[in-house]
Scaffold this motif. Structure first.
Motif, short mmCIF file in Angstrom:
data_model
loop_
_atom_site.label_atom_id
_atom_site.label_comp_id
_atom_site.label_asym_id
_atom_site.label_seq_id
_atom_site.Cartn_x
_atom_site.Cartn_y
_atom_site.Cartn_z
N ILE A 294 0.78 -1.31 0.02
CA ILE A 294 -0.02 0.08 0.02
C ILE A 294 0.71 1.14 0.02
O ILE A 294 0.61 2.20 -0.93
CB ILE A 294 -0.96 0.12 0.95
N VAL A 295 1.82 1.33 0.85
CA VAL A 295 2.71 2.47 0.90
C VAL A 295 3.35 2.92 -0.36
O VAL A 295 3.51 3.74 -0.85
CB VAL A 295 3.68 2.26 1.98
N LEU A 296 4.21 1.79 -0.96
CA LEU A 296 4.65 2.12 -2.26
C LEU A 296 3.77 2.48 -3.58
O LEU A 296 4.22 3.19 -4.28
CB LEU A 296 5.33 0.58 -2.73
N LEU A 297 2.76 1.93 -3.59
CA LEU A 297 1.47 2.33 -4.43
C LEU A 297 0.89 3.79 -4.29
O LEU A 297 0.18 4.31 -5.41
CB LEU A 297 0.50 1.12 -4.86
N LEU A 298 0.88 4.37 -3.10
CA LEU A 298 0.07 5.41 -2.63
C LEU A 298 0.31 6.55 -3.47
O LEU A 298 -0.52 7.33 -4.02
CB LEU A 298 0.44 5.76 -1.28
N PRO A 299 1.70 7.02 -3.79
CA PRO A 299 2.02 8.25 -4.56
C PRO A 299 1.39 8.09 -5.98
O PRO A 299 0.62 8.95 -6.44
CB PRO A 299 3.45 8.34 -4.63
N ALA A 300 1.50 7.11 -6.75
CA ALA A 300 0.90 6.92 -8.10
C ALA A 300 -0.64 6.75 -8.06
O ALA A 300 -1.09 7.58 -9.21
CB ALA A 300 1.57 5.58 -8.54
N ARG A 301 -1.29 6.23 -6.98
CA ARG A 301 -2.48 6.28 -6.83
C ARG A 301 -3.30 7.96 -6.69
O ARG A 301 -4.19 8.13 -7.40
CB ARG A 301 -3.16 5.54 -5.80
N MET A 302 -2.58 8.71 -5.78
CA MET A 302 -2.98 9.81 -5.50
C MET A 302 -2.50 11.00 -6.81
O MET A 302 -3.31 11.70 -6.95
CB MET A 302 -2.59 10.36 -4.27
N LEU A 303 -1.23 10.57 -7.40
CA LEU A 303 -1.00 11.60 -8.28
C LEU A 303 -0.29 11.16 -9.56
O LEU A 303 0.81 10.81 -9.70
CB LEU A 303 0.46 12.44 -7.84
N PRO A 304 -1.25 10.78 -10.57
CA PRO A 304 -0.93 9.95 -11.76
C PRO A 304 -0.06 10.83 -12.48
O PRO A 304 -0.14 12.20 -12.52
CB PRO A 304 -2.29 9.74 -12.40
N ALA B 11 4.90 13.49 -11.58
CA ALA B 11 4.86 13.63 -10.05
C ALA B 11 4.95 12.67 -9.32
O ALA B 11 5.56 12.42 -8.39
CB ALA B 11 3.81 14.85 -9.83
N GLY B 12 3.87 11.53 -9.47
CA GLY B 12 3.67 10.43 -8.87
C GLY B 12 4.77 9.51 -8.98
O GLY B 12 5.10 8.77 -7.94
N VAL C 275 7.97 10.34 -9.86
CA VAL C 275 9.17 10.94 -8.86
C VAL C 275 8.93 10.45 -7.39
O VAL C 275 9.78 10.10 -6.69
CB VAL C 275 9.23 12.39 -9.10
N LEU C 276 7.78 10.85 -6.90
CA LEU C 276 7.65 10.46 -5.65
C LEU C 276 7.67 9.10 -5.27
O LEU C 276 8.13 8.71 -4.03
CB LEU C 276 6.33 10.96 -5.13
N THR C 277 7.15 8.26 -6.10
CA THR C 277 7.55 6.73 -6.05
C THR C 277 8.96 6.52 -5.73
O THR C 277 9.48 5.72 -4.89
CB THR C 277 6.79 5.83 -6.98
N GLY C 278 9.64 6.88 -6.73
CA GLY C 278 11.24 6.73 -6.65
C GLY C 278 11.83 7.19 -5.34
O GLY C 278 12.72 6.41 -4.90
N VAL C 279 11.25 8.48 -4.89
CA VAL C 279 11.73 8.92 -3.44
C VAL C 279 11.45 8.08 -2.43
O VAL C 279 12.16 7.69 -1.43
CB VAL C 279 11.53 10.25 -3.48
N LEU C 280 10.01 7.29 -2.44
CA LEU C 280 9.72 6.66 -1.56
C LEU C 280 10.62 5.22 -1.29
O LEU C 280 10.92 4.93 -0.46
CB LEU C 280 8.30 6.24 -1.54
N ALA C 281 10.89 4.70 -2.72
CA ALA C 281 11.60 3.70 -2.98
C ALA C 281 13.04 3.84 -2.30
O ALA C 281 13.55 2.94 -1.74
CB ALA C 281 11.66 3.28 -4.42
N ALA C 282 13.52 4.99 -2.41
CA ALA C 282 14.69 5.09 -1.73
C ALA C 282 14.70 5.26 -0.41
O ALA C 282 15.63 4.50 0.49
CB ALA C 282 15.35 6.62 -2.38
#
Length: 409
Positions: A297-307, A310-311, A313-320
């Protein structure tokens, strides 16, 4: 998304190896490898402790449980924090004054029993392997979910980076990695979480309003929302923190007992700040990604909220941030367990330490390949539970009850 995620992971892995593999001023003697020459400042040690506890498996799993099972899961992050209160009150100063390096050393010193050292080391190894396998599976989940690549690539990246840091300078190298990555994790998780909350357009009170659906009864700590299940996990976390190998070894890295107590206090303050992360992602995940698996859930959240870009980039930051959490916990457990194992295999020294660390890591990788990536929280709770049932009573009674015997332990 794949490019952003791989860039974030590569950045954290390379940075972690550069910071951790920088050879400390002293890294050749036994004390230097096991306890960082007892020269770690309290605030730096507190950051390292906080980094070890805020593992990726715990963060991703706890947030997923809050998202899928609701309010009762909000208590789970409290357990580990409460454990440091117990450590501070009962264990820190006496354990630091014992002069031993590891839990098996303490058991052998306190009870003067040759047979108790290997017995204690076996339990330490089981607990450490459970925690390491959870982190490796979390790495595989991040890589598979966000890039489509095989999970074993995540295991290999974490394993190689962890081994490089561990053999470079023991706990001194590990401390540098963990303390620096705590601040990286805090900025990443809080920053991305605040952006997602801001994009949701909801007030904080509104986010926490409403009732969550009841969870399916199951293993306590891995999805059981009932009162007995929650209380069991709280007790296991509060008492189990005392015997986690990578946490208790931190008591020995300060110059004296006063410094050890200040380290625990610093860790409590930092963990209090970080404790907002799982509830924040859990509540957002409940609203926007409840259909996903709990540990995704946490990893998928940025892409779900910001397609869009932007989503990604935030997913890449979260993966880091997730890989920073993985490395910090993984290397701490590996060095603590490897140090305990090497102390049982003469001659003690840097060479046996490096050999033990390598063997333990290979065992963790083999167990990861032989098991399935179930919810990471389950394995974490196994480690906490075994620690609470074994090392917690050994430490408390060993320090405060003179009549304890090796047979009793």
């Amino acid at each position: 998304m794949t490019v952003a995620v791989l860039t974030g992971i590569a950045f954290v892995v390379v940075l972690g190896v550069m910071v951790g593999a920088a050879r400390p001023r002293r890294s050749s003697g036994l004390a230097d490898f096991h306890v960082a020459a007892r020269e770690v400042p309290p605030w730096w040690n507190g950051a390292a402790i906080s980094s070890e506890v805020t593992s990726a498996a715990a963060c991703l799993g706890t947030a997923g449980l809050i998202a899928t099972h609701g309010g009762p899961m909000l208590w789970y992050p409290v357990g580990a924090a409460a454990g440091f209160v117990v450590i501070l009150a009962l264990v820190v100063a006496p354990l630091r004054r014992s002069g031993t390096y590891t839990l098996p050393d303490f058991a052998g010193w306190r009870l003067r029993s040759a047979r108790l050292r290997p017995f204690t080391t076996c339990f330490l190894l089981v607990i450490g392997l459970a925690l390491m396998v959870a982190q490796l599976h979390a790495a595989g989940i991040v890589v598979r979910l966000l890039t489509g690549l095989p999970p074993w690539l995540g295991w290999a990246a974490v394993g190689a980076a962890t081994l490089g840091v561990a053999v470079a300078g023991g706990l001194g190298s590990v401390t540098s990695l963990q303390a620096s990555q705590f601040w990286l994790k805090l900025v990443v998780f809080l920053g991305v979480g605040v952006i997602c909350w801001w994009m949701s357009g909801a007030r904080p009170v509104t986010l926490f309003e409403g009732s969550y659906r009841a969870g399916v009864a199951g293993l306590a700590g891995a999805g059981d929302p009932s009162l007995p299940g929650v209380l069991a996990v709280l007790l296991a976390c509060a008492l189990g923190t005392m015997g986690l190998p990578h946490v208790i070894v931190r008591v020995y890295t300060n110059r004296d007992a006063r410094g050890a107590r200040r380290s625990i206090v610093a860790a409590q303050v930092m963990l209090a700040v970080f404790s907002v992360v799982p509830p924040l992602y859990g509540v957002l995940g409940h609203r926007h990604a409840r259909d996903a698996a709990a540990d995704e859930i946490v990893l998928l959240l940025p892409a779900r909220m910001l397609p869009g870009a932007a989503g990604e980039v935030l997913t890449g930051v979260l993966a880091a941030g997730a890989f920073a959490a993985l490395l910090a916990t993984m290397v701490g457990v590996l060095v603590a367990v490897g140090g305990a194992v090497s102390s049982c295999v003469p001659p003690a020294g840097a060479r046996s330490f490096r050999a033990a660390v390598t063997v333990v890591l290979l065992a963790a990788l083999a167990l990861t390949a032989a098991s399935t990536p179930r919810e990471s929280v389950a394995l974490v709770v196994v480690g906490f539970t075994l620690s609470a049932a074994t090392f917690c009573p050994m430490l408390v009674l060993g320090i405060w009850w003179r009549r304890l015997t090796d047979a009793g332990v």
